[in-house]
Design a protein around this motif. Structure first.
Motif, mmCIF file in Angstrom:
data_model
loop_
_atom_site.group_PDB
_atom_site.id
_atom_site.type_symbol
_atom_site.label_atom_id
_atom_site.label_comp_id
_atom_site.label_asym_id
_atom_site.label_seq_id
_atom_site.Cartn_x
_atom_site.Cartn_y
_atom_site.Cartn_z
ATOM 1 N N GLY A 196 -16.150 -7.697 43.456
ATOM 2 C CA GLY A 196 -15.733 -6.327 43.708
ATOM 3 C C GLY A 196 -15.541 -5.528 42.432
ATOM 4 O O GLY A 196 -16.272 -5.667 41.460
ATOM 5 N N MET A 197 -14.564 -4.616 42.457
ATOM 6 C CA MET A 197 -14.168 -3.767 41.320
ATOM 7 C C MET A 197 -15.329 -2.949 40.758
ATOM 8 O O MET A 197 -15.599 -2.963 39.555
ATOM 9 C CB MET A 197 -13.550 -4.610 40.207
ATOM 10 C CG MET A 197 -12.289 -5.336 40.613
ATOM 11 S SD MET A 197 -11.520 -6.227 39.245
ATOM 12 C CE MET A 197 -12.679 -7.559 39.009
ATOM 13 N N PRO A 198 -16.082 -2.224 41.580
ATOM 14 C CA PRO A 198 -17.232 -1.478 41.041
ATOM 15 C C PRO A 198 -16.822 -0.424 40.028
ATOM 16 O O PRO A 198 -17.516 -0.228 39.020
ATOM 17 C CB PRO A 198 -17.866 -0.858 42.289
ATOM 18 C CG PRO A 198 -16.759 -0.816 43.304
ATOM 19 C CD PRO A 198 -15.915 -2.022 43.042
ATOM 20 N N PRO A 391 -6.373 -3.684 44.395
ATOM 21 C CA PRO A 391 -6.360 -5.090 44.818
ATOM 22 C C PRO A 391 -7.564 -5.406 45.703
ATOM 23 O O PRO A 391 -8.036 -4.546 46.466
ATOM 24 C CB PRO A 391 -5.039 -5.224 45.588
ATOM 25 C CG PRO A 391 -4.610 -3.837 45.900
ATOM 26 C CD PRO A 391 -5.193 -2.940 44.868
ATOM 27 N N LEU A 392 -8.055 -6.613 45.574
ATOM 28 C CA LEU A 392 -9.227 -7.031 46.337
ATOM 29 C C LEU A 392 -8.865 -7.307 47.792
ATOM 30 O O LEU A 392 -7.773 -7.789 48.100
ATOM 31 C CB LEU A 392 -9.843 -8.288 45.719
ATOM 32 C CG LEU A 392 -10.511 -8.152 44.353
ATOM 33 C CD1 LEU A 392 -10.969 -9.518 43.865
ATOM 34 C CD2 LEU A 392 -11.688 -7.199 44.413
ATOM 35 N N ARG A 393 -9.821 -7.022 48.660
ATOM 36 C CA ARG A 393 -9.700 -7.418 50.061
ATOM 37 C C ARG A 393 -10.368 -8.780 50.259
ATOM 38 O O ARG A 393 -11.150 -9.235 49.426
ATOM 39 C CB ARG A 393 -10.343 -6.372 50.965
ATOM 40 C CG ARG A 393 -9.664 -5.002 50.883
ATOM 41 C CD ARG A 393 -10.313 -4.009 51.844
ATOM 42 N NE ARG A 393 -9.645 -2.736 51.812
ATOM 43 C CZ ARG A 393 -8.553 -2.434 52.526
ATOM 44 N NH1 ARG A 393 -8.032 -3.347 53.343
ATOM 45 N NH2 ARG A 393 -8.004 -1.240 52.443
ATOM 46 N N ALA A 394 -10.052 -9.410 51.379
ATOM 47 C CA ALA A 394 -10.565 -10.759 51.634
ATOM 48 C C ALA A 394 -12.085 -10.781 51.664
ATOM 49 O O ALA A 394 -12.723 -11.702 51.147
ATOM 50 C CB ALA A 394 -9.998 -11.286 52.951
ATOM 51 N N VAL A 395 -12.699 -9.752 52.248
ATOM 52 C CA VAL A 395 -14.155 -9.756 52.341
ATOM 53 C C VAL A 395 -14.790 -9.642 50.960
ATOM 54 O O VAL A 395 -15.864 -10.214 50.705
ATOM 55 C CB VAL A 395 -14.620 -8.600 53.263
ATOM 56 C CG1 VAL A 395 -14.263 -7.242 52.655
ATOM 57 C CG2 VAL A 395 -16.110 -8.689 53.535
ATOM 58 N N GLN A 396 -14.147 -8.922 50.036
ATOM 59 C CA GLN A 396 -14.693 -8.817 48.682
ATOM 60 C C GLN A 396 -14.553 -10.135 47.920
ATOM 61 O O GLN A 396 -15.427 -10.508 47.144
ATOM 62 C CB GLN A 396 -13.964 -7.710 47.915
ATOM 63 C CG GLN A 396 -14.199 -6.312 48.446
ATOM 64 C CD GLN A 396 -13.352 -5.289 47.728
ATOM 65 O OE1 GLN A 396 -12.128 -5.423 47.635
ATOM 66 N NE2 GLN A 396 -13.992 -4.255 47.207
ATOM 67 N N LEU A 397 -13.453 -10.827 48.152
ATOM 68 C CA LEU A 397 -13.188 -12.049 47.399
ATOM 69 C C LEU A 397 -14.028 -13.219 47.879
ATOM 70 O O LEU A 397 -14.385 -14.102 47.096
ATOM 71 C CB LEU A 397 -11.693 -12.392 47.499
ATOM 72 C CG LEU A 397 -11.176 -13.491 46.590
ATOM 73 C CD1 LEU A 397 -11.355 -13.122 45.125
ATOM 74 C CD2 LEU A 397 -9.705 -13.770 46.875
ATOM 75 N N THR A 398 -14.363 -13.235 49.161
ATOM 76 C CA THR A 398 -15.036 -14.413 49.735
ATOM 77 C C THR A 398 -16.507 -14.182 50.041
ATOM 78 O O THR A 398 -17.207 -15.135 50.380
ATOM 79 C CB THR A 398 -14.318 -14.839 51.031
ATOM 80 O OG1 THR A 398 -14.338 -13.743 51.967
ATOM 81 C CG2 THR A 398 -12.872 -15.221 50.732
#
Length: 528
Positions: A196-198, A391-398
């Motif tokens: 994430g984090m664009p 903060p990252l969401r679950a879909v971005q992290l996984t």
């Protein structure tokens, strides 16, 4: 013969100076007197040199010995004069033929057993000797590779005073520099590790391309530190001039690994938030040593948890960030160290630092203001890019379907943008857009038309932007244009630079970044 002279070198800040070591042996009460503004460590050389001479199987002359270090008005620091002092005394006593040491600079510290030990600052010392016309130097074995990076100088190594005396007498030889050890294999942090984090990744790329300062705000665990640690991975290797500067600073500070040559990777310094002003800027008794800011020269200085750093320490950053130099004034003179750094700061939004962000913050508004209020306006005004890392969401992290760009991919775009900037400013001596003075960007031939800078002019008139901020936003606009492959920045580039400076820019995530960059989606406010 009761008089002899050999060559050595000393340091004044990051600059080396050729030093002549004279020894005169005369009748009188036996003693060794040092003149020429020696410091405490050099005064103690009297005992070290005497023990080293005796333990090397030589006789100590039982006479009054005067050792003078020229130029006498230049302060001398450290133990790197030991070998030259011993050689001069033995040559004056007739125990060392001086012919083979004529025009040779001798550097090294002596142990009591006669061994020659490594010293700090060999690289700038040898460079000073080369500028003075010296073509041969003798250094400790551990410093041989460091000395060998200076062109036009023949380097030989010595491990003991006995070896040097035997070489001068024609009964032995000096040592060749040992083979360079291969660098340790390690995996550097890579941008592909981040999800994430664009917006933050895009800001990091712009900062790398133009040498701009960067501020990362956001809750803990959002990835601020990981981003900062990966900035060096997208920076190009140092050229010869910058590598010599960085290697010299690390040598003076004593952090250059033994047996290493030129430092080619941009340095990365991340001092703890409890660091003092002296450790960050430089200082210490006698010869002030470089701090973390100078050790990050031509690289990255990362200050994590910046609200926890002493306010006085932070204020000391302001002048070096503008000038690129640290000037340390002492009663006996001043010392200058280069400090052309890329500053990256990171901060939580408040003391409670809820990982969920503002939704679960328990801090009153006054506490939040006071916490970030430790960052003074003049310091923040020197930061080019301000980004809030969400903060990252679950879909971005996984999500593994769209792997993140690697550092190598981003570094290729950064290198292209830097080459465009280098070619543009080649006749002026500037390397990066972040180094260009503001007047040069406001005047022909590089000045932009008023229609393109309207958003900056309006912000300046209403007090939302300082004159310094105006110039820094122009630098950002040029870097954005370089990354996109345009000759000059346009209105959209200036508007995007303004949003990045004000912390209002948001970049939409894309499945993958192509090598040919697309125009980013930016919310424009023409009324501004």
């Amino acid at each position: 013969m009761s008089y002899a002279r050999v060559l050595c070198a000393g340091l004044a800040g990051v600059t080396g100076h050729l030093v002549e070591v004279e020894a005169d042996l005369s009748m009188g009460l036996p003693a060794l007197v040092l003149t020429g503004l020696p410091d405490t460590a050099l005064h103690e050389a009297r005992d070290r040199v005497r023990a080293a001479v005796l333990n090397s199987g030589r006789d100590w002359p039982n006479r009054r010995i005067t050792v003078n270090l020229l130029p006498a008005g230049l302060p001398k620091h450290g133990s790197g004069f030991d070998l030259a002092v011993a050689a001069a005394v033995l040559a004056g006593a007739g125990q060392l033929p001086p012919e083979r040491l004529t025009g040779v600079a001798l550097l090294g510290e002596l142990g009591l057993d006669g061994t020659v030990r490594p010293i700090r600052g060999v690289l700038p010392m040898v460079a000073a000797a080369a500028r003075a016309g010296v073509t041969r130097v003798v250094v400790p074995v551990e410093n041989a590779h460091e000395a060998g990076v200076v062109p036009g100088v023949s380097v030989r190594a010595v491990d003991s005073l006995h070896r040097l005396v035997e070489y001068a007498a024609g009964n032995g030889s000096l040592l060749e520099p040992p083979p360079m050890a291969p660098p340790p294999s390690r995996r550097d942090p890579d941008l592909s590790d981040l999800s994430g984090m664009p917006t933050a990744r895009y800001a990091l790329e712009i900062a790398a391309a133009g040498g701009h300062h960067l501020a990362l705000f956001g809750p803990p665990g959002a990835g601020k530190t990981m981003l900062a640690e990966r900035l060096p991975s997208i920076l190009p290797e140092l050229d010869d001039e910058a590598a010599l500067e960085v290697t010299a600073l690390q040598s003076i500070a004593g952090v250059l690994p033994p047996g290493s040559g030129l430092v080619r990777r941009p340095p990365f310094q991340a001092p703890h938030h409890s660091a003092s002003s002296a450790s960050l800027i430089g200082g210490g008794p006698g010869l002030a040593r470089p701090g973390a800011m100078s050790l990050a020269h031509r690289g990255v200085l990362f200050l994590d948890e910046i609200p926890e750093i002493s306010r006085n320490t932070l204020q000391a950053l302001r002048q070096p960030l503008e000038s690129g130099w640290v000037v340390l004034a002492r009663s006996r003179g001043s010392t200058e160290y280069p400090a052309r750094v890329q500053l990256v700061i990171a901060a939580n939004p408040c003391p409670c630092a809820s990982a969920a962000g503002d939704q679960h913050c328990t801090c009153p508004p006054s506490v939040r203001r006071r916490y970030l209020g430790k960052l003074s306006g003049p310091l923040l005004d020197r930061i080019d890019i301000k980004v809030t890392v969400q903060p990252l969401r679950a879909v971005q992290l996984t999500d593994l379907s769209a792997p993140a760009e690697s550092s190598a991919t981003v570094a290729a775009r950064v290198a292209r943008a830097r080459e465009i900037a280098r070619a543009r400013w080649s006749e002026t001596g500037w390397r990066l857009n972040g180094e260009v003075p503001g007047p040069a960007l406001r005047r022909p031939p590089w000045g932009l038309p008023p229609s393109d800078t309207r958003v900056l002019r309006a912000a300046l008139d209403r007090g939302a932007l300082s004159a310094r901020g105006f110039d820094r936003a122009l630098r950002l606009a040029w870097t954005i244009a370089d990354l996109d492959g345009r000759d000059r920045p346009g209105r959209n580039d200036v508007a995007e630079a303004f949003e990045l400076r004000m912390g209002e820019f948001i970049r939409q995530a894309r499945p993958e970044e192509a090598d040919s960059r697309a125009e980013p989606e930016v919310a424009r406010d023409d009324a501004a």
